[in-house]
Design an enzyme around this catalytic site. Structure first.
Site, mmCIF file in Angstrom:
data_model
loop_
_atom_site.group_PDB
_atom_site.id
_atom_site.type_symbol
_atom_site.label_atom_id
_atom_site.label_comp_id
_atom_site.label_asym_id
_atom_site.label_seq_id
_atom_site.Cartn_x
_atom_site.Cartn_y
_atom_site.Cartn_z
ATOM 1 N N ILE A 185 0.879 -0.792 0.118
ATOM 2 C CA ILE A 185 -0.193 -0.098 0.064
ATOM 3 C C ILE A 185 1.085 1.176 0.203
ATOM 4 O O ILE A 185 1.577 1.936 0.932
ATOM 5 C CB ILE A 185 -0.866 0.279 1.003
ATOM 6 C CG1 ILE A 185 -1.960 -1.506 1.314
ATOM 7 C CG2 ILE A 185 -1.953 1.633 1.267
ATOM 8 C CD1 ILE A 185 -3.333 -1.587 2.008
ATOM 9 N N CYS A 186 0.761 1.818 -0.996
ATOM 10 C CA CYS A 186 1.608 3.394 -0.928
ATOM 11 C C CYS A 186 3.359 2.515 -1.123
ATOM 12 O O CYS A 186 3.290 2.385 -1.918
ATOM 13 C CB CYS A 186 1.120 4.441 -0.115
ATOM 14 S SG CYS A 186 1.806 5.608 -0.528
ATOM 15 N N THR A 187 3.979 3.400 -0.273
ATOM 16 C CA THR A 187 5.492 3.098 -0.734
ATOM 17 C C THR A 187 5.214 2.281 0.158
ATOM 18 O O THR A 187 6.500 1.251 0.346
ATOM 19 C CB THR A 187 5.957 4.136 0.184
ATOM 20 O OG1 THR A 187 5.329 3.897 1.738
ATOM 21 C CG2 THR A 187 5.539 6.057 0.449
ATOM 22 N N GLY A 188 4.574 1.519 0.610
ATOM 23 C CA GLY A 188 5.096 -0.437 0.352
ATOM 24 C C GLY A 188 5.441 -0.787 -0.412
ATOM 25 O O GLY A 188 6.285 -2.000 -0.584
ATOM 26 N N ALA A 229 -1.295 2.920 -5.280
ATOM 27 C CA ALA A 229 -0.672 4.779 -5.353
ATOM 28 C C ALA A 229 -0.649 4.923 -3.681
ATOM 29 O O ALA A 229 -0.209 4.435 -2.896
ATOM 30 C CB ALA A 229 -1.360 5.547 -6.237
#
Length: 317
Positions: A105-108, A158
């Site tokens: 999730i996102c910057t994961g 994103a």
């Protein structure tokens, strides 16, 4: 039962946990506990979020004993300054092969990339960090203008709110479109965004400073199917055409005509992504003179014709 494990590290972005509500309400709609959700960390115990809130976690299991079907890796606020612990990377490399799917999730997504799970795969990332992801991991095929991307068993999203769309897509994959629609309705997610949808909003990009110009943009968006002149927009907000054009350009950095074309393009792209309407109908509904006029605007604005956007959406589906 489908088991979902959230992998958390210190400094995780708390918004990632909001996606758990999607799976919670999927159980409600399905009328059975289809999903079981658990929070994990490599060491177990309390893990502090970026806000300082602590969440209790279980210690990650040995990969051979793991019963988790989906691993979801939460991102952090600054992935360039907060590298994933080596133990997290080692665990993901071992556990991903036994899970049905793994998601960032996102910057994961940076954690998945560091673990080598994105090598040779398509992935997306929050627009602010997409270029950094591509530079640090050139073997990843980064597409920086997508809400989420599914490439085989690996999912990436994103920004944090895009994680809700990713979770909803998982529900649709597991339980069907009708359950996903009902979950979206219960969570007041007014629009179920497709994975191919752009991260960017023309209205946000314009960012007018006054309510008057914002009202003019709202008026334009509500009336895109019609030809819109500067005179009509100016009248809608009680300004002279000359004064309106001057103020509009000063606040948005664009002329009214260019801004309206941007709104038409955004509306047309959404219709192409989310409907099966013929392109002639989409051109008419979004205010282009005809299909050819819409094609010219697409090539000018996006670098590709409308047919390419539709083919990409069908390929992704």
């Amino acid at each position: 039962m489908h088991r979902i494990g959230y992998l958390l590290s210190d400094g995780f972005q708390v918004m990632a946990l909001a996606t758990q509500s999607v799976f919670e309400y999927a159980n409600v709609v399905a009328g059975t506990p289809f999903y079981a959700i658990e929070n994990y960390s490599v060491a177990g115990g309390a893990v502090r979020s970026s806000l300082g809130m602590s969440v209790d976690t279980q210690r990650t299991p040995a990969p051979t004993r793991s019963r988790v079907d989906t691993w979801i890796v939460a991102g952090v606020n600054d992935p360039l300054a907060e590298a994933a612990p080596p133990a997290v990377l080692a665990f993901l490399r071992r556990a991903s092969g036994r899970a049905r799917r793994v998601a960032g999730i996102c910057t994961g997504g940076f954690v998945l990339a560091e673990a080598g799970l994105l090598d040779g795969r398509r992935a997306t990332m929050h627009w602010f960090y997409a270029r950094d992801l591509q530079q640090r991991f050139p073997e990843v095929r980064v597409e920086d203008d997508r809400i989420y991307i599914v490439d085989g068993p690996v999912w990436t999203s994103a920004g944090m709110t895009a994680g809700l769309d990713l979770a909803l897509a998982m529900v649709e994959r597991d339980l069907g479109a009708e359950v996903a629609r009902s979950v979206a309705h219960k969570l007041v997610m007014h629009q179920r965004r497709s994975g191919g949808q752009s991260q960017h909003s023309e209205m946000l990009a314009l960012a007018p400073k006054s309510d008057r110009i914002q009202n003019a943009l709202d008026y334009a968006r509500r009336n895109l199917s019609r030809a819109l002149t500067v005179e009509e927009l100016a009248e809608a907000v009680h300004l002279s055409p000359r004064q309106f054009s001057r103020v509009f350009t000063a606040e948005t950095g664009q002329s009214p005509a260019r801004a309206v074309e941007g709104l038409r393009l955004e509306a047309a792209r959404l219709m192409i992504e989310q409907s099966t309407h013929p392109l002639d109908v989409i051109a008419r509904e979004t205010g282009f003179r005809d299909r050819r006029h819409m094609r010219e605007a697409f090539v000018r604005g996006f670098g590709v014709p409308p047919q390419a956007v539709r083919r990409e959406m069908r390929a992704g589906a």
